[in-house]
Design a protein around this motif. Structure first.
Motif, PDB file in Angstrom:
ATOM      1  N   LEU A  39     -62.038 -14.406 -95.239  1.00 50.36           N
ATOM      2  CA  LEU A  39     -60.947 -14.128 -94.167  1.00 50.36           C
ATOM      3  C   LEU A  39     -60.764 -12.472 -94.095  1.00 50.36           C
ATOM      4  O   LEU A  39     -60.646 -11.982 -93.203  1.00 50.36           O
ATOM      5  N   ALA A  40     -60.762 -11.858 -95.570  1.00 49.18           N
ATOM      6  CA  ALA A  40     -60.623 -10.535 -95.572  1.00 49.18           C
ATOM      7  C   ALA A  40     -61.677  -9.680 -94.928  1.00 49.18           C
ATOM      8  O   ALA A  40     -61.606  -8.549 -94.375  1.00 49.18           O
ATOM      9  N   GLU A  41     -62.874 -10.310 -95.112  1.00 48.93           N
ATOM     10  CA  GLU A  41     -64.219  -9.871 -94.761  1.00 48.93           C
ATOM     11  C   GLU A  41     -64.124  -9.828 -93.144  1.00 48.93           C
ATOM     12  O   GLU A  41     -64.539  -9.001 -92.511  1.00 48.93           O
ATOM     13  N   ARG A  42     -63.523 -10.818 -92.734  1.00 47.72           N
ATOM     14  CA  ARG A  42     -63.569 -11.193 -91.028  1.00 47.72           C
ATOM     15  C   ARG A  42     -62.743  -9.765 -90.358  1.00 47.72           C
ATOM     16  O   ARG A  42     -63.028  -9.473 -89.614  1.00 47.72           O
ATOM     17  N   GLN A  43     -61.424  -9.399 -91.341  1.00 44.12           N
ATOM     18  CA  GLN A  43     -60.693  -8.197 -90.836  1.00 44.12           C
ATOM     19  C   GLN A  43     -61.531  -6.965 -90.920  1.00 44.12           C
ATOM     20  O   GLN A  43     -61.120  -6.190 -90.102  1.00 44.12           O
ATOM     21  N   ALA A  44     -62.379  -6.902 -92.008  1.00 45.95           N
ATOM     22  CA  ALA A  44     -63.145  -5.531 -91.985  1.00 45.95           C
ATOM     23  C   ALA A  44     -64.129  -5.563 -90.907  1.00 45.95           C
ATOM     24  O   ALA A  44     -64.433  -4.367 -90.560  1.00 45.95           O
ATOM     25  N   SER A  50     -63.678  -5.395 -87.807  1.00 42.20           N
ATOM     26  CA  SER A  50     -62.975  -4.671 -86.840  1.00 42.20           C
ATOM     27  C   SER A  50     -62.500  -3.128 -87.274  1.00 42.20           C
ATOM     28  O   SER A  50     -61.934  -2.299 -86.416  1.00 42.20           O
ATOM     29  N   ILE A  51     -62.853  -2.602 -88.236  1.00 39.93           N
ATOM     30  CA  ILE A  51     -62.675  -1.339 -88.844  1.00 39.93           C
ATOM     31  C   ILE A  51     -63.448  -0.366 -88.028  1.00 39.93           C
ATOM     32  O   ILE A  51     -64.841  -0.854 -88.291  1.00 39.93           O
ATOM     33  N   GLU A  52     -63.083   0.599 -87.755  1.00 35.97           N
ATOM     34  CA  GLU A  52     -63.930   1.550 -86.923  1.00 35.97           C
ATOM     35  C   GLU A  52     -64.782   2.616 -87.494  1.00 35.97           C
ATOM     36  O   GLU A  52     -65.731   3.057 -87.080  1.00 35.97           O
ATOM     37  N   THR A  53     -64.245   3.028 -88.760  1.00 35.02           N
ATOM     38  CA  THR A  53     -65.006   4.337 -89.388  1.00 35.02           C
ATOM     39  C   THR A  53     -65.147   3.777 -90.728  1.00 35.02           C
ATOM     40  O   THR A  53     -64.565   2.978 -91.345  1.00 35.02           O
ATOM     41  N   HIS A  54     -66.263   4.407 -91.199  1.00 31.21           N
ATOM     42  CA  HIS A  54     -66.762   4.029 -92.406  1.00 31.21           C
ATOM     43  C   HIS A  54     -65.621   4.488 -93.902  1.00 31.21           C
ATOM     44  O   HIS A  54     -65.366   3.678 -94.692  1.00 31.21           O
ATOM     45  N   ASP A  55     -65.086   5.550 -93.635  1.00 28.49           N
ATOM     46  CA  ASP A  55     -63.889   5.815 -94.462  1.00 28.49           C
ATOM     47  C   ASP A  55     -62.566   4.876 -94.418  1.00 28.49           C
ATOM     48  O   ASP A  55     -62.218   4.442 -95.401  1.00 28.49           O
ATOM     49  N   ALA A  56     -62.190   4.210 -93.326  1.00 26.35           N
ATOM     50  CA  ALA A  56     -61.031   3.256 -92.885  1.00 26.35           C
ATOM     51  C   ALA A  56     -61.859   2.106 -93.967  1.00 26.35           C
ATOM     52  O   ALA A  56     -61.075   1.487 -94.376  1.00 26.35           O
ATOM     53  N   TYR A  57     -63.117   1.643 -93.783  1.00 25.47           N
ATOM     54  CA  TYR A  57     -63.747   0.502 -94.363  1.00 25.47           C
ATOM     55  C   TYR A  57     -63.730   0.722 -95.956  1.00 25.47           C
ATOM     56  O   TYR A  57     -63.293  -0.143 -96.674  1.00 25.47           O
ATOM     57  N   LEU A  58     -63.848   1.837 -96.415  1.00 23.69           N
ATOM     58  CA  LEU A  58     -63.785   2.100 -97.981  1.00 23.69           C
ATOM     59  C   LEU A  58     -62.273   2.029 -98.272  1.00 23.69           C
ATOM     60  O   LEU A  58     -62.173   1.176 -99.548  1.00 23.69           O
ATOM     61  N   PHE A  63     -59.984   0.257 -96.950  1.00 17.74           N
ATOM     62  CA  PHE A  63     -59.750  -1.579 -96.911  1.00 17.74           C
ATOM     63  C   PHE A  63     -60.384  -2.261 -98.259  1.00 17.74           C
ATOM     64  O   PHE A  63     -59.768  -2.815 -98.699  1.00 17.74           O
ATOM     65  N   ARG A  64     -61.723  -1.584 -98.486  1.00 15.92           N
ATOM     66  CA  ARG A  64     -62.463  -2.424 -99.641  1.00 15.92           C
ATOM     67  C   ARG A  64     -61.647  -2.035-100.868  1.00 15.92           C
ATOM     68  O   ARG A  64     -61.432  -2.832-101.809  1.00 15.92           O
ATOM     69  N   GLU A  65     -61.132  -0.710-100.982  1.00 13.05           N
ATOM     70  CA  GLU A  65     -60.403  -0.422-102.315  1.00 13.05           C
ATOM     71  C   GLU A  65     -58.956  -1.494-102.344  1.00 13.05           C
ATOM     72  O   GLU A  65     -58.786  -1.782-103.332  1.00 13.05           O
ATOM     73  N   GLY A  66     -58.500  -1.653-101.281  1.00 11.16           N
ATOM     74  CA  GLY A  66     -57.304  -2.174-101.220  1.00 11.16           C
ATOM     75  C   GLY A  66     -57.586  -3.852-101.502  1.00 11.16           C
ATOM     76  O   GLY A  66     -56.829  -4.553-101.932  1.00 11.16           O
ATOM     77  N   GLN A  67     -58.755  -4.268-101.269  1.00 12.63           N
ATOM     78  CA  GLN A  67     -59.246  -5.653-101.364  1.00 12.63           C
ATOM     79  C   GLN A  67     -59.822  -5.802-102.829  1.00 12.63           C
ATOM     80  O   GLN A  67     -60.110  -7.112-103.317  1.00 12.63           O
ATOM     81  N   LYS A  68     -59.851  -4.782-103.569  1.00 18.90           N
ATOM     82  CA  LYS A  68     -60.713  -5.155-105.060  1.00 18.90           C
ATOM     83  C   LYS A  68     -59.976  -6.089-105.739  1.00 18.90           C
ATOM     84  O   LYS A  68     -60.753  -7.049-106.681  1.00 18.90           O
TER      85      LYS A  68
END
Length: 106
Positions: free
Chosen positions: A20-25, A27-35, A37-42
């Motif tokens: 489910l977390a990856e589904r949220q990812a 919709s993330i529009e920029t690479h920096d925002a994705y990174l 997000f991933r850090e927050g999901q670590k």
């Protein structure tokens, strides 16, 4: 199959939050925002990987064929396969968590 319905449900329960977390990812529009997000999901990522590995490692008679059967069941489970990306995420999680366990290879 060595993994009965209760075991499958347990795996789904562990995997689903990360899927489910990856589904949220998506919709993330920029690479920096994705990174970010991933850090927050670590911690979630690490927890899911460790738990999924331990769930298989603790079963004494499990072998690669049992794991392959479970892998196939999980990739077809409606809670983990609602989209193509869900299936890809589920497969990636299992491959990473199980790498080298009972002969499992990606």
């Amino acid at each position: 199959m060595i993994f009965g319905p209760d075991a499958v449900t347990a795996f789904v329960d562990v995997l689903k939050p990360l899927v489910l977390a990856e589904r949220q990812a998506e919709s993330i529009e920029t690479h920096d925002a994705y990174l970010r997000f991933r850090e927050g999901q670590k911690s979630l990522n690490d927890s899911v990987l460790g738990t999924v590995r331990a769930m298989v490692a603790q079963i004494p008679d499990v072998d690669r064929d049992d794991m392959q059967e479970l892998y196939d069941v999980l990739l077809d489970h409606p809670d983990l396969a609602a989209t193509v990306s869900d299936r890809a995420v589920t497969g990636a999680i299992l491959n990473e968590a199980w790498g080298g366990l009972h002969g499992w290879t990606k």
